[in-house]
Design a protein around this motif. Structure first.
Motif, PDB file in Angstrom:
ATOM      1  N   ILE A 206     -33.334 -92.613  30.875  1.00 47.82           N
ATOM      2  CA  ILE A 206     -32.541 -93.078  30.007  1.00 47.82           C
ATOM      3  C   ILE A 206     -32.257 -94.740  30.233  1.00 47.82           C
ATOM      4  O   ILE A 206     -32.347 -95.651  29.374  1.00 47.82           O
ATOM      5  N   TYR A 207     -32.258 -94.892  31.434  1.00 49.22           N
ATOM      6  CA  TYR A 207     -31.925 -96.369  31.956  1.00 49.22           C
ATOM      7  C   TYR A 207     -32.996 -96.955  32.773  1.00 49.22           C
ATOM      8  O   TYR A 207     -32.938 -96.922  33.849  1.00 49.22           O
ATOM      9  N   PRO A 208     -34.202 -97.165  32.410  1.00 45.84           N
ATOM     10  CA  PRO A 208     -35.401 -97.568  33.127  1.00 45.84           C
ATOM     11  C   PRO A 208     -35.249 -99.117  33.647  1.00 45.84           C
ATOM     12  O   PRO A 208     -35.771 -99.248  34.567  1.00 45.84           O
ATOM     13  N   THR A 209     -34.498 -99.942  33.036  1.00 48.46           N
ATOM     14  CA  THR A 209     -34.315-101.303  33.533  1.00 48.46           C
ATOM     15  C   THR A 209     -32.806-101.743  33.836  1.00 48.46           C
ATOM     16  O   THR A 209     -32.045-101.259  32.684  1.00 48.46           O
ATOM     17  N   ILE A 210     -32.573-103.008  34.505  1.00 50.17           N
ATOM     18  CA  ILE A 210     -31.283-103.458  34.353  1.00 50.17           C
ATOM     19  C   ILE A 210     -30.816-103.745  33.119  1.00 50.17           C
ATOM     20  O   ILE A 210     -29.742-103.643  32.797  1.00 50.17           O
ATOM     21  N   SER A 211     -31.825-104.674  32.433  1.00 51.78           N
ATOM     22  CA  SER A 211     -31.450-105.276  31.030  1.00 51.78           C
ATOM     23  C   SER A 211     -31.215-104.080  29.939  1.00 51.78           C
ATOM     24  O   SER A 211     -30.305-104.288  29.090  1.00 51.78           O
ATOM     25  N   LEU A 212     -32.197-103.261  29.879  1.00 52.39           N
ATOM     26  CA  LEU A 212     -31.816-102.083  29.014  1.00 52.39           C
ATOM     27  C   LEU A 212     -30.530-101.338  29.259  1.00 52.39           C
ATOM     28  O   LEU A 212     -29.930-100.756  28.320  1.00 52.39           O
ATOM     29  N   ALA A 213     -30.315-100.926  30.587  1.00 51.88           N
ATOM     30  CA  ALA A 213     -28.998-100.352  30.868  1.00 51.88           C
ATOM     31  C   ALA A 213     -27.668-101.149  30.613  1.00 51.88           C
ATOM     32  O   ALA A 213     -26.932-100.527  29.866  1.00 51.88           O
ATOM     33  N   PHE A 214     -27.925-102.304  30.651  1.00 52.65           N
ATOM     34  CA  PHE A 214     -26.680-103.345  30.253  1.00 52.65           C
ATOM     35  C   PHE A 214     -26.523-103.266  28.760  1.00 52.65           C
ATOM     36  O   PHE A 214     -25.375-103.082  28.411  1.00 52.65           O
ATOM     37  N   ARG A 215     -27.495-103.152  27.906  1.00 52.49           N
ATOM     38  CA  ARG A 215     -27.395-103.093  26.442  1.00 52.49           C
ATOM     39  C   ARG A 215     -27.010-102.001  26.002  1.00 52.49           C
ATOM     40  O   ARG A 215     -26.216-101.625  25.249  1.00 52.49           O
ATOM     41  N   LYS A 216     -27.673-100.895  26.507  1.00 51.55           N
ATOM     42  CA  LYS A 216     -27.380 -99.458  26.272  1.00 51.55           C
ATOM     43  C   LYS A 216     -25.601 -99.003  26.672  1.00 51.55           C
ATOM     44  O   LYS A 216     -24.989 -98.626  25.730  1.00 51.55           O
ATOM     45  N   ILE A 217     -25.238 -99.447  27.630  1.00 51.90           N
ATOM     46  CA  ILE A 217     -23.801 -99.378  28.004  1.00 51.90           C
ATOM     47  C   ILE A 217     -22.881-100.122  27.122  1.00 51.90           C
ATOM     48  O   ILE A 217     -22.115 -99.458  26.591  1.00 51.90           O
ATOM     49  N   CYS A 218     -23.230-101.464  26.777  1.00 53.18           N
ATOM     50  CA  CYS A 218     -22.434-101.978  25.937  1.00 53.18           C
ATOM     51  C   CYS A 218     -22.327-101.451  24.282  1.00 53.18           C
ATOM     52  O   CYS A 218     -21.263-101.649  23.696  1.00 53.18           O
ATOM     53  N   LYS A 219     -23.574-100.768  24.030  1.00 52.70           N
ATOM     54  CA  LYS A 219     -23.606-100.503  22.636  1.00 52.70           C
ATOM     55  C   LYS A 219     -23.058 -99.311  22.578  1.00 52.70           C
ATOM     56  O   LYS A 219     -22.350 -99.055  21.473  1.00 52.70           O
ATOM     57  N   ASP A 220     -23.186 -98.263  23.577  1.00 57.71           N
ATOM     58  CA  ASP A 220     -22.612 -96.896  23.557  1.00 57.71           C
ATOM     59  C   ASP A 220     -21.147 -96.983  23.791  1.00 57.71           C
ATOM     60  O   ASP A 220     -20.250 -95.957  23.107  1.00 57.71           O
ATOM     61  N   ASP A 221     -20.813 -97.680  25.052  1.00 58.48           N
ATOM     62  CA  ASP A 221     -19.326 -97.636  25.446  1.00 58.48           C
ATOM     63  C   ASP A 221     -18.525 -98.854  25.135  1.00 58.48           C
ATOM     64  O   ASP A 221     -17.289 -98.660  25.540  1.00 58.48           O
ATOM     65  N   GLY A 222     -19.251 -99.940  24.558  1.00 57.92           N
ATOM     66  CA  GLY A 222     -18.555-101.252  24.716  1.00 57.92           C
ATOM     67  C   GLY A 222     -18.616-101.904  25.976  1.00 57.92           C
ATOM     68  O   GLY A 222     -19.200-101.479  26.951  1.00 57.92           O
ATOM     69  N   VAL A 223     -17.788-103.057  25.955  1.00 59.55           N
ATOM     70  CA  VAL A 223     -17.793-103.791  27.080  1.00 59.55           C
ATOM     71  C   VAL A 223     -17.121-102.977  28.424  1.00 59.55           C
ATOM     72  O   VAL A 223     -17.164-103.058  29.467  1.00 59.55           O
ATOM     73  N   GLY A 224     -15.974-102.202  27.756  1.00 59.23           N
ATOM     74  CA  GLY A 224     -15.254-101.484  28.592  1.00 59.23           C
ATOM     75  C   GLY A 224     -16.002-100.493  29.505  1.00 59.23           C
ATOM     76  O   GLY A 224     -15.639-100.036  30.597  1.00 59.23           O
ATOM     77  N   GLY A 225     -17.237-100.084  28.988  1.00 58.06           N
ATOM     78  CA  GLY A 225     -17.925 -99.185  29.630  1.00 58.06           C
ATOM     79  C   GLY A 225     -18.428 -99.804  30.965  1.00 58.06           C
ATOM     80  O   GLY A 225     -19.148 -99.014  31.883  1.00 58.06           O
ATOM     81  N   LEU A 226     -18.761-100.894  30.912  1.00 56.84           N
ATOM     82  CA  LEU A 226     -19.156-101.751  32.319  1.00 56.84           C
ATOM     83  C   LEU A 226     -18.184-101.609  33.256  1.00 56.84           C
ATOM     84  O   LEU A 226     -18.529-101.893  34.429  1.00 56.84           O
ATOM     85  N   TYR A 227     -16.679-101.130  32.889  1.00 54.78           N
ATOM     86  CA  TYR A 227     -15.704-100.979  33.961  1.00 54.78           C
ATOM     87  C   TYR A 227     -15.408-100.088  33.958  1.00 54.78           C
ATOM     88  O   TYR A 227     -14.164 -99.448  34.257  1.00 54.78           O
ATOM     89  N   ALA A 228     -16.246 -98.743  33.863  1.00 56.20           N
ATOM     90  CA  ALA A 228     -15.814 -97.334  33.860  1.00 56.20           C
ATOM     91  C   ALA A 228     -15.428 -96.960  35.341  1.00 56.20           C
ATOM     92  O   ALA A 228     -16.189 -97.574  36.030  1.00 56.20           O
TER      93      ALA A 228
END
Length: 359
Positions: A206-228
C-alpha cells in the motif's frame, strides 16, 4: 521618507545629505544576507547541527547489517519490539539464529541485502540526530548562561510571608533541561518521518515509496495523520532523552575528572555512550512497551484507551516482567547505536569546530 539632518539614523539606513534648504533623504539599505549566511555556517550551532547529522548517518550505515540480522532473529508473538523488525516479526520469517540469518540474507539478496531498507532510515535519522544533538547543546548552554547571569543580580530572593525563596534556580540541571528539550523538539519535528517509516515497513504494497506514503496519509487522515501516536511517543521520549543525555554528560565529566583528562579517546567515548544508552533504555523501557502495545493494538482493532491502560494490560497479562519483555533485544540496538553515535559526534565536532568554541 524625509528626516531632519541632525536626527540619529540606525545602521540599516543610509543618510544622503542635501542642502540646508532641503532635508536629508534616508535610503533603506537591505541587510547583507550573504554575510549573515556565512556567519551562520561558521557558527557553533551550525557545526553541532552538522556533526549530529553526520554522526547519525554514519552510525546508521555501520549498524544497518546488524539491524537487518537482528530483525530476522528476534520475534515474539508477532509483535515487533523494534520498528525496523516489523515486517519480519509479523509474518514470522527468518532464522532465529544470528549466524543463520546472516547467511540466509546474503544467500537470498547478496551483500546488498544487509543494507536493505536503509534509505528510509537514513532519511529519518539524519534530521533527527541533527536536531536532537544540536538542540541539546544549544539549550544546555542557554540554561547555563541564564543561571550565571541570574547569579550576578542582587535581588535573587522572593519573600512570601515568612518563606524566603531563592530564585537563582541553581538546582536546575542544564544537562537535564537540554536533554528533555532535545527529545521533545526532535520528536515534534521528525515524528512524521517515523510514521511514514512505520507504514512503509508494515505494508509495502500500500505504501511503496516515501512520497506516495506521505500523500496517501495526508489524503486519508489529513495532516494530523502524520502525527498519529505523538502523545505516547512524547511520554516515552521525555524520560529516555533526559536520562540519556544526563548520564552521558555526567559520566563523561566524572571520568575525565578522575583520570585528570581533558579529552577522551574513541574507545572511552564508545563505552560511555553505550552505558548511557543502556541506562536510559532500562529506565524508560516500560513506556516503550506500552507505546508498542498502543501501536499494535490500533492496527489490530483492540487498542487500549491510553498509555496507563496499556501498562495495566501488560501487567495483568504478563506480570511485572512483561514490562521488560524484549529488553535484551532492544539493548542489542541501543548500546552500539548510542556508543557509535557519540564517538562519531565528538569526532566530527573536533573537525568542524576546530577548537574555536572550547569551553
Amino acid at each position: 521618507m524625509l528626516l531632519g539632518a541632525d536626527m540619529a539614523i540606525s545602521n540599516d539606513f543610509e543618510v544622503v545629505k542635501g542642502s540646508a534648504a532641503s532635508p536629508a533623504a534616508v535610503e533603506l539599505r537591505l541587510p547583507d544576507v550573504g554575510r549573515a549566511l556565512r556567519n551562520f555556517v561558521i557558527s557553533r550551532e551550525a557545526g553541532e547541527f552538522l556533526s549530529g547529522a553526520l554522526a547519525g548517518a554514519m552510525t546508521k550505515a555501520v549498524l544497518a547489517p546488524l539491524e537487518t540480522i537482528r530483525c530476522a532473529s528476534y520475534m515474539y508473538d508477532n509483535v515487533m519490539w523494534n520498528a525496523l523488525c516489523r515486517t519480519r516479526m509479523i509474518v514470522g520469517v527468518g532464522s532465529k539464529q544470528i549466524a543463520g540469518s546472516f547467511l540466509q540474507i546474503i544467500e537470498e539478496n547478496g551483500w546488498q541485502g544487509l543494507w536493505a531498507g536503509n534509505t528510509i532510515n537514513m532519511v529519518r535519522i539524519i534530521p533527527t540526530q541533527a536536531i536532537e544533538l544540536g538542540t541539546f547543546e544549544y539549550v544546555k548552554r542557554m540554561v547555563s548562561s541564564a543561571q550565571e547571569k541570574w547569579k550576578d543580580q542582587e535581588n535573587r530572593k522572593l519573600q512570601v510571608g515568612h518563606l524566603m525563596m531563592d530564585l537563582s534556580f541553581s538546582w536546575i540541571s542544564p544537562i537535564a533541561v537540554g536533554g528533555a528539550a532535545a527529545g521533545i523538539v526532535s520528536t515534534l519535528t521528525c515524528h512524521p518521518l517515523e510514521v511514514i517509516k512505520d507504514r512503509l515497513t508494515v505494508n509495502r504494497e500500500i505504501y511503496p515509496t516515501i512520497s506516495l506514503a506521505f500523500r496517501k496519509i495526508c489524503k486519508d487522515d489529513g495532516v494530523g495523520g502524520l502525527y498519529a501516536g505523538i502523545f505516547p511517543t512524547l511520554v516515552g521520549m521525555l524520560p529516555y532523552s533526559t536520562c540519556y543525555y544526563f548520564m552521558y554528560e555526567t559520566v563523561k565529566t566524572s571520568y575525565c575528572q578522575s583520570k585528570k583528562k581533558k579529552n577522551l579517546n574513541r574507545a572511552e567515548l564508545l563505552v560511555i555512550g553505550a552505558v548511557s544508552g543502556l541506562t536510559a533504555s532500562t529506565i524508560s523501557f516500560p513506556l516503550e512497551v506500552a507505546r508498542k502495545r498502543l501501536m499494535i493494538g490500533k492496527m489490530q482493532g483492540k487498542c487500549p484507551p491510553n498509555m496507563a491502560a496499556a501498562l495495566a494490560e501488560v501487567i495483568r497479562e504478563e506480570g511485572l516482567l512483561g514490562l521488560y519483555r524484549g529488553w535484551g533485544a532492544s539493548c542489542l540496538k541501543v548500546m552500539p547505536s548510542s556508543g557509535i553515535t557519540w564517538m562519531f559526534y565528538e569526532a566530527w565536532k573536533e573537525v568542524l569546530l576546530m577548537d574555536k568554541f572550547k569551553q
